[in-house]
Design a protein around this motif. Structure first.
Motif, PDB file in Angstrom:
ATOM      1  N   GLN A   1      28.289 -12.861 -11.083  1.00 52.62           N
ATOM      2  CA  GLN A   1      28.610 -11.634 -11.503  1.00 52.62           C
ATOM      3  C   GLN A   1      27.798 -10.977 -12.336  1.00 52.62           C
ATOM      4  OE1 GLN A   1      32.175 -13.181 -14.093  1.00 52.62           O
ATOM      5  NE2 GLN A   1      33.454 -13.025 -12.438  1.00 52.62           N
ATOM      6  N   ARG A   2      26.509 -11.036 -11.897  1.00 51.81           N
ATOM      7  CA  ARG A   2      25.453  -9.920 -12.324  1.00 51.81           C
ATOM      8  C   ARG A   2      25.551  -8.631 -11.856  1.00 51.81           C
ATOM      9  NH1 ARG A   2      20.278 -12.590  -9.791  1.00 51.81           N
ATOM     10  NH2 ARG A   2      19.332 -10.767 -11.044  1.00 51.81           N
ATOM     11  N   PRO A   3      25.072  -7.880 -12.899  1.00 49.17           N
ATOM     12  CA  PRO A   3      25.141  -6.391 -12.302  1.00 49.17           C
ATOM     13  C   PRO A   3      24.142  -5.929 -11.365  1.00 49.17           C
ATOM     14  CG  PRO A   3      23.974  -6.343 -14.642  1.00 49.17           C
ATOM     15  CD  PRO A   3      24.462  -7.751 -13.970  1.00 49.17           C
ATOM     16  N   LEU A   4      24.484  -4.803 -10.594  1.00 54.23           N
ATOM     17  CA  LEU A   4      23.424  -4.481  -9.638  1.00 54.23           C
ATOM     18  C   LEU A   4      22.435  -3.502 -10.393  1.00 54.23           C
ATOM     19  CD1 LEU A   4      22.702  -4.116  -6.377  1.00 54.23           C
ATOM     20  CD2 LEU A   4      24.229  -2.427  -6.538  1.00 54.23           C
ATOM     21  N   ALA A   5      21.104  -3.840  -9.993  1.00 54.52           N
ATOM     22  CA  ALA A   5      20.160  -3.049 -10.843  1.00 54.52           C
ATOM     23  C   ALA A   5      18.895  -2.777  -9.792  1.00 54.52           C
ATOM     24  CB  ALA A   5      19.760  -4.070 -12.001  1.00 54.52           C
ATOM     25  N   GLU A   6      18.298  -1.798 -10.244  1.00 55.09           N
ATOM     26  CA  GLU A   6      17.128  -1.316  -9.533  1.00 55.09           C
ATOM     27  C   GLU A   6      16.110  -2.541  -9.230  1.00 55.09           C
ATOM     28  OE1 GLU A   6      13.248   1.635  -9.537  1.00 55.09           O
ATOM     29  OE2 GLU A   6      14.922   1.705 -11.114  1.00 55.09           O
ATOM     30  N   ALA A   7      16.084  -3.170 -10.412  1.00 55.42           N
ATOM     31  CA  ALA A   7      14.682  -4.304 -10.298  1.00 55.42           C
ATOM     32  C   ALA A   7      15.235  -5.512  -9.409  1.00 55.42           C
ATOM     33  CB  ALA A   7      14.606  -4.942 -11.726  1.00 55.42           C
ATOM     34  N   TRP A   8      16.581  -5.715  -9.349  1.00 53.83           N
ATOM     35  CA  TRP A   8      17.194  -6.629  -8.209  1.00 53.83           C
ATOM     36  C   TRP A   8      17.161  -6.164  -6.952  1.00 53.83           C
ATOM     37  CZ3 TRP A   8      20.756  -6.505  -4.612  1.00 53.83           C
ATOM     38  CH2 TRP A   8      21.332  -7.819  -4.011  1.00 53.83           C
ATOM     39  N   VAL A   9      17.256  -5.042  -6.620  1.00 56.19           N
ATOM     40  CA  VAL A   9      16.652  -4.566  -5.164  1.00 56.19           C
ATOM     41  C   VAL A   9      15.339  -4.553  -4.806  1.00 56.19           C
ATOM     42  CG1 VAL A   9      16.986  -2.439  -3.980  1.00 56.19           C
ATOM     43  CG2 VAL A   9      19.014  -2.649  -5.340  1.00 56.19           C
ATOM     44  N   ARG A  10      14.361  -4.423  -5.655  1.00 59.01           N
ATOM     45  CA  ARG A  10      12.939  -4.796  -5.392  1.00 59.01           C
ATOM     46  C   ARG A  10      12.828  -6.338  -5.068  1.00 59.01           C
ATOM     47  NH1 ARG A  10       9.402  -0.678  -9.087  1.00 59.01           N
ATOM     48  NH2 ARG A  10       7.795  -2.059  -7.844  1.00 59.01           N
ATOM     49  N   GLU A  11      13.288  -7.020  -5.969  1.00 58.26           N
ATOM     50  CA  GLU A  11      13.247  -8.378  -5.660  1.00 58.26           C
ATOM     51  C   GLU A  11      14.022  -8.935  -4.298  1.00 58.26           C
ATOM     52  OE1 GLU A  11      15.567 -10.528  -8.470  1.00 58.26           O
ATOM     53  OE2 GLU A  11      14.172  -9.724 -10.392  1.00 58.26           O
ATOM     54  N   LEU A  12      15.145  -8.374  -4.082  1.00 59.25           N
ATOM     55  CA  LEU A  12      15.927  -8.277  -2.565  1.00 59.25           C
ATOM     56  C   LEU A  12      14.874  -7.916  -1.519  1.00 59.25           C
ATOM     57  CD1 LEU A  12      18.472  -9.062  -0.918  1.00 59.25           C
ATOM     58  CD2 LEU A  12      18.935  -6.615  -1.219  1.00 59.25           C
ATOM     59  N   HIS A  13      14.010  -6.976  -1.695  1.00 58.78           N
ATOM     60  CA  HIS A  13      13.325  -6.463  -0.527  1.00 58.78           C
ATOM     61  C   HIS A  13      11.901  -7.660  -0.373  1.00 58.78           C
ATOM     62  CE1 HIS A  13       9.699  -4.314   0.957  1.00 58.78           C
ATOM     63  NE2 HIS A  13      10.691  -3.983   1.856  1.00 58.78           N
ATOM     64  N   GLY A  14      11.621  -7.892  -1.260  1.00 60.68           N
ATOM     65  CA  GLY A  14      10.806  -9.193  -1.591  1.00 60.68           C
ATOM     66  C   GLY A  14      11.066 -10.545  -0.698  1.00 60.68           C
ATOM     67  N   LEU A  15      12.623 -10.712  -0.921  1.00 60.40           N
ATOM     68  CA  LEU A  15      13.100 -11.907  -0.187  1.00 60.40           C
ATOM     69  C   LEU A  15      13.419 -11.535   1.479  1.00 60.40           C
ATOM     70  CD1 LEU A  15      15.694 -13.135  -2.701  1.00 60.40           C
ATOM     71  CD2 LEU A  15      13.629 -14.319  -2.056  1.00 60.40           C
ATOM     72  N   ILE A  16      14.033 -10.470   1.556  1.00 63.25           N
ATOM     73  CA  ILE A  16      14.553 -10.006   2.878  1.00 63.25           C
ATOM     74  C   ILE A  16      13.545  -9.916   3.851  1.00 63.25           C
ATOM     75  CG2 ILE A  16      15.006  -7.734   3.003  1.00 63.25           C
ATOM     76  CD1 ILE A  16      18.009  -8.515   3.760  1.00 63.25           C
ATOM     77  N   CYS A  17      12.226  -9.424   3.290  1.00 62.49           N
ATOM     78  CA  CYS A  17      11.238  -9.058   4.173  1.00 62.49           C
ATOM     79  C   CYS A  17      10.150  -9.892   4.104  1.00 62.49           C
ATOM     80  CB  CYS A  17      10.606  -7.668   3.846  1.00 62.49           C
ATOM     81  SG  CYS A  17      11.714  -6.221   4.137  1.00 62.49           S
ATOM     82  N   ALA A  18      10.491 -11.182   3.182  1.00 66.12           N
ATOM     83  CA  ALA A  18       9.263 -12.007   3.225  1.00 66.12           C
ATOM     84  C   ALA A  18       8.791 -12.624   4.329  1.00 66.12           C
ATOM     85  CB  ALA A  18       9.569 -13.492   2.502  1.00 66.12           C
ATOM     86  N   GLY A  19       9.421 -12.846   5.605  1.00 64.09           N
ATOM     87  CA  GLY A  19       8.945 -13.029   6.800  1.00 64.09           C
ATOM     88  C   GLY A  19       8.155 -12.072   7.562  1.00 64.09           C
ATOM     89  N   GLN A  20       8.019 -10.861   7.063  1.00 63.39           N
ATOM     90  CA  GLN A  20       7.287  -9.746   7.605  1.00 63.39           C
ATOM     91  C   GLN A  20       5.824  -9.658   6.881  1.00 63.39           C
ATOM     92  OE1 GLN A  20       9.454  -6.137   8.313  1.00 63.39           O
ATOM     93  NE2 GLN A  20       7.644  -5.042   8.835  1.00 63.39           N
ATOM     94  N   THR A  21       4.579  -9.850   7.389  1.00 67.32           N
ATOM     95  CA  THR A  21       3.641  -9.689   6.606  1.00 67.32           C
ATOM     96  C   THR A  21       3.088  -8.325   6.706  1.00 67.32           C
ATOM     97  OG1 THR A  21       2.368 -10.712   8.423  1.00 67.32           O
ATOM     98  CG2 THR A  21       3.173 -12.001   6.753  1.00 67.32           C
ATOM     99  N   HIS A  22       3.384  -7.458   8.094  1.00 68.95           N
ATOM    100  CA  HIS A  22       2.687  -6.122   8.367  1.00 68.95           C
ATOM    101  C   HIS A  22       3.663  -5.399   8.994  1.00 68.95           C
ATOM    102  CE1 HIS A  22      -0.751  -8.753   7.995  1.00 68.95           C
ATOM    103  NE2 HIS A  22      -1.588  -7.530   7.819  1.00 68.95           N
ATOM    104  N   TYR A  23       3.355  -4.146   9.020  1.00 69.27           N
ATOM    105  CA  TYR A  23       4.527  -3.160   9.850  1.00 69.27           C
ATOM    106  C   TYR A  23       3.397  -2.196  10.455  1.00 69.27           C
ATOM    107  CZ  TYR A  23       3.267   0.265   6.011  1.00 69.27           C
ATOM    108  OH  TYR A  23       2.647   1.098   4.996  1.00 69.27           O
ATOM    109  N   ARG A  24       3.975  -1.784  11.704  1.00 67.62           N
ATOM    110  CA  ARG A  24       3.170  -0.763  12.418  1.00 67.62           C
ATOM    111  C   ARG A  24       3.344   0.664  12.109  1.00 67.62           C
ATOM    112  NH1 ARG A  24       1.047  -2.369  17.053  1.00 67.62           N
ATOM    113  NH2 ARG A  24       1.870  -0.756  18.467  1.00 67.62           N
ATOM    114  N   VAL A  25       2.159   1.297  12.047  1.00 64.04           N
ATOM    115  CA  VAL A  25       1.945   2.558  11.732  1.00 64.04           C
ATOM    116  C   VAL A  25       1.158   3.387  12.806  1.00 64.04           C
ATOM    117  CG1 VAL A  25       1.150   4.155  10.289  1.00 64.04           C
ATOM    118  CG2 VAL A  25       2.164   1.908   9.371  1.00 64.04           C
ATOM    119  N   LEU A  26       1.728   4.513  13.228  1.00 65.29           N
ATOM    120  CA  LEU A  26       0.842   5.237  14.169  1.00 65.29           C
ATOM    121  C   LEU A  26       0.031   6.343  13.296  1.00 65.29           C
ATOM    122  CD1 LEU A  26       0.366   5.991  17.092  1.00 65.29           C
ATOM    123  CD2 LEU A  26       2.241   7.521  17.000  1.00 65.29           C
ATOM    124  N   THR A  27      -1.514   6.162  13.644  1.00 65.80           N
ATOM    125  CA  THR A  27      -2.443   6.935  12.574  1.00 65.80           C
ATOM    126  C   THR A  27      -2.832   7.639  13.689  1.00 65.80           C
ATOM    127  OG1 THR A  27      -4.061   5.155  12.731  1.00 65.80           O
ATOM    128  CG2 THR A  27      -2.438   4.951  11.229  1.00 65.80           C
TER     129      THR A  27
END
Length: 478
Positions: free
Chosen positions: A131-157
């Motif tokens: 029953q924790r509130p949804l907050a901006e800081a938590w979303v950033r933590e979530l990104h760190g968790l849900i993308c932890a298995g991804q070390t890089h991303y592909r970019v067309l330069t």
């Protein structure tokens, strides 16, 4: 690197930045859009009944099972990897040991991506149950968790495709506008506006209008706002779907489950929302929640059964259905569903076969005296099987047997709201398959549901045989 297009100039980026439109308030965004309440209320009632027959531990296990399916599907939607229905079933619905063994069988990169998505959806459940509130800081933590298995991303330069390190939990430091297929540029929030836009989003989620809104509208607004801001260098879709699931978990105990086969419909509703028409997105997100409820209820059945350690419609007129399929196509889909269910039952029964336990599953075509439910029929084509028979027996002196016939029931007029059923009128057993998961051909999602149904009916038949065998022994004086 400034965007995903090497032809972009800094002037192009400045122009794209200037054309970004800040996210609207919740009231402005919702407008006159409405969420159909009947299906949602029905799903909520089913959840209430399910909660009444299961303890806290079983409910938590079932909730985690469905969350794991959502976690696997979120990566499939973004084509991060490929897995089959067997993997999804084993990784989501098996015991912890079997699930871990299943993960270990895939290559490391895929395993890391899936495990991090499991962790991300686990964080969503923890937020809701705590029953924790949804907050901006938590979303950033979530990104760190849900993308932890991804070390890089592909970019067309300008120098070609390059791998850039992905900063987990950090907002983007370079523009990520994209050039679309028609040559136009879709503007996300400029780098300097990202943090302010995220703060504005959570100001809206704290507003009274938002708090009083339907959970599906809340989920759709937050999801769409996150995709419009695109606050991270990569992983924005995964984060948006997980955050949207906060609202469906709160109300229905299930995630906003978007299957891979729904990708085109999902993208269509998002494009409409980008143009200011959010009705279809609200309806789609609502269906993602209510659609997961049947899987959750079935997962409770499996969890309850597995906890018991002793248990080893009228022919339609000749016209196209509302969904655009002919009745012959619908009948073909029903036959494919019967075959998939039979194969799943065979796998379940073969796993427990031994010298004193004879198990069998067959397909046949039967004519039933029991009527079909209103608006449903059997497959009309005589060439199609319409029945799966599950039979288990034991020899003397504990002689017993149990046989269940499950027939396929086909909508007379197939729409996205009329599922297919596998149904035993005599035994009162029924399994539901959404039409869009069966047509035009059976999907991986439908195969997972078929495997769930196969395990459930196998357990029910084995339980009945065990009771009869004990009675037979007792009557024989043993």
């Amino acid at each position: 690197m400034v965007t995903g297009d090497p032809k972009f100039t800094y002037d192009d980026v400045a122009d794209a930045d200037a054309r970004y439109e800040p996210i609207p308030t919740f009231s402005e965004w919702l407008g006159s859009a409405v969420v159909e309440l009947a299906a949602w209320d029905e799903a909520r009632d089913r959840i209430a009944v399910a909660r009444g027959r299961a303890d806290v531990e079983v409910l938590a296990r079932a909730r985690e099972m469905v969350a794991r399916v959502a976690a696997i599907e979120t990566g499939l939607l973004e084509e991060l990897y490929e897995v089959d229905a067997g993997f999804t079933f084993s990784a989501a619905f098996s015991s912890a040991l079997v699930a871990q063994a299943t993960l270990k069988e895939v290559e490391e990169e895929k395993r890391n991506l899936i495990q991090s998505q499991f962790d991300g959806y686990g964080a969503v459940i923890d937020l809701v149950t705590g029953q924790r509130p949804l907050a901006e800081a938590w979303v950033r933590e979530l990104h760190g968790l849900i993308c932890a298995g991804q070390t890089h991303y592909r970019v067309l330069t300008p120098a070609g495709w390059q791998n850039h390190p992905l900063e987990h939990g950090a907002y983007k430091t370079s523009p990520n506008h994209v050039r679309q297929g028609d040559g136009s540029v879709f503007s996300y929030a400029p780098v300097h506006d990202t943090a302010p836009e995220m703060r504005r989003l959570f100001e809206q989620t704290d507003s009274e209008e938002f708090k009083l809104a339907h959970p599906a509208a809340q989920a759709a607004y937050v999801h769409h706002s996150l995709t419009r801001i695109h606050p991270f260098s990569d992983g924005n879709g995964r984060v948006a779907r997980a955050v949207a699931s906060v609202f469906t978990f709160r109300e229905l105990s299930v995630p906003a489950l978007v299957f891979g086969h729904q990708k085109q419909e999902y993208l269509r509703t998002m494009r409409l929302a980008d143009r200011g028409s959010v009705q279809d997105l609200c309806v789609f997100i609502a269906r993602c929640g209510t659609g997961a409820v049947d899987m959750f209820v079935r997962a409770i059945d499996i969890a309850l059964e597995e906890a018991a350690e002793d248990l080893a419609s009228a022919i339609s007129a000749l016209y196209e259905t509302s969904a655009g399929y002919t009745h012959a196509q619908v009948d073909d889909a029903a036959a494919e569903l019967v075959k998939a269910f039979k194969e799943a039952v065979a796998e379940e029964l073969d796993a427990v076969r031994h010298d004193n336990l004879d198990v069998n599953s067959t397909m046949s075509r039967n004519d039933y005296r029991q009527p079909y439910r209103a608006g449903y029929r059997p497959p009309v084509e005589g060439k199609h099987f319409n029945t799966v028979t599950v039979e288990v027996s034991t020899p003397s002196p504990a002689g017993s047997s149990e046989k269940v016939h499950l027939r396929v029931e086909v909508p007379q007029d197939t729409t996205n709201e009329t599922p297919f059923y596998l149904h035993s009128p005599v035994h009162g057993v029924e399994y539901t398959f959404p039409s869009d998961a069966v047509l035009p051909s059976i999907s991986a999602a439908a195969r997972v549901v078929a495997r769930l149904a196969a395990r459930d009916i196998s357990q029910k038949v084995l339980k009945a045989v065990l009771a009869k065998a004990r009675e037979s022994l007792s009557k024989g004086g043993y």
